[in-house]
Design a protein around this motif. Sequence first.
Motif: not given
Length: 413
Positions: A145-153
Motif C-alpha cells: 500500500p501507498c502511503p506506507t510507514d517507513l519505520v515498519q516496512t
Amino acid sequence: MANTVAEISGGGAAEVPSFPMPRADGCPFDPPPELRRLQDQAPLSRVRLWDGSTPWLVTRFNDLRDLLADPRVSADSRRAGFPHISESIRDTRDKTRTFLTMDGEEHSRIRRMVTGSFTARRMEAMRPTIQKITDRLIDDMLAGPCPTDLVQTLALALPSIAISELLGVPYADHDFFQSNTAALTERGLAPEKMLEAQRRMVEYLEQLVGDKLLHPGDDMLSRLASEQVATGAITRQELASMGFLLLIAGHETTANMITLGTLALLEHPYQLAELRATEGPKLVAGAVEELLRYLHIVHSGRRRIALEDIDIAGQTIGAGEGIVLANDIGNRDPEFFPEPDRLDIHRDARRHQAFGFGPHQCLGQPLARLELQVVYGTLYRRIPTLRLAIGLDEVQFKRDGLIYGVYELPVEW
C-alpha cells in the motif's frame, strides 16, 4: 526553561539548568538551543538531573574526546554519584550490567570476545547480503500500500534481519525482541517493567545459547558458545546478556538513523537529489558520516563518573563527581565543524562522535555504517519520487526516549 535550582559557587548564586533540555519548536534536527548557549559561554557547567543531582555537562568537541579517552573517567554505573539517565535505569543497574558499564581489563576481556565479529573487513563481506535484503524490502514496499510507514516496512526490518543473521537469532521471533527492546528504550518505564522485559529477553537468549551448544551454526552466538561457554570462560547467562545488548544496539539505533536521516534529506531536497543521482560510493559514504554528525540520535548524553580530580576547560571535575557528555552538541562545535548547523553531504565529517570515542566506542559501528550506506545509496534511487505523506509538523518525534527518532514516518511516491 525547565525548573532550575540555585547553586552557590564562589560567593554567588548561579542557576543550574535541568537536563535533558527541550528542543526548539520547528527545529527537530537541532540540539536544544540551551546546549548551544552553554557551549558558547560555559562549555563545562553544572546541570540538574531528575534526582536533583548536579553533574558536570561537557559540550565542546575536544573536551568530550579527551574525557572519553581518559582512564580516570569511569563508565561503572554502580559507583555512588553516577549520573543515571532515569530512576528505572538506576534501580536496575545491578541486574542489567553489561560490558558497556565495565572499566579496564574487565571491560576489555569481554569486548575482545566479540570484536572479531565486527571488523570492517567482515562487515564489508556482508554488503551483498545487506544489499539483497534492502532490495527485497523495497520490492515489498513498492508492491504494498501507498502511503506506507517507513519505520515498519524498511527501517526496523533491515537492521533486525541483519543482526539476527549475524548473531544467529531466528528472525521469525523479531516481534518478540522488537517489542521488548522498544520498551527498554522508554525513559519513564517503571523499574519492574524494565526488569521484566530484560528477563524475558535474557531467558530467551539463554535457551538459544543452550541450543547453539548442542547444534552450533555459522553465527556469532554459536562461535562464542563453543569458544567461551564450553570452556568456562563465561557462563551461559553472561553470553545471553551479551547477546541481549548486541541485539538492542544492532537494530534500535540504526532503525532510527534510517528514518531520521531520510526525513532530514527530504527536508534538504537539493542534497537529496545529488545523493540520488550519484553512482559512486564515496558521496554516499560521506553523506552517512555527515548525517551521523548532524543528527546524533543519542540525545541524553553519555554518562560517566570521575575516579580522580580532572582539570579541564578551566575547571576541576572532582573525584566522585558525575559527568554528562553531550555528544550531540559536541558534533555541532563550530571550532571543529565550520557552519555546524548546516547539513552538507560534501563535508568531511568522519571524526564525529556519534559512535563515541575511546575504549567504549561503539563496537557495531562498521555494521551500522554498512547498513546506512546501502539504504541511503539505494532507497532514493529506486524510489526517486519518495516524499512525506504528512507535514513535518505532524511527525511524532521520540523526544522522551533514550534514542531520538520518529515513531512513524508515513511516505508516498
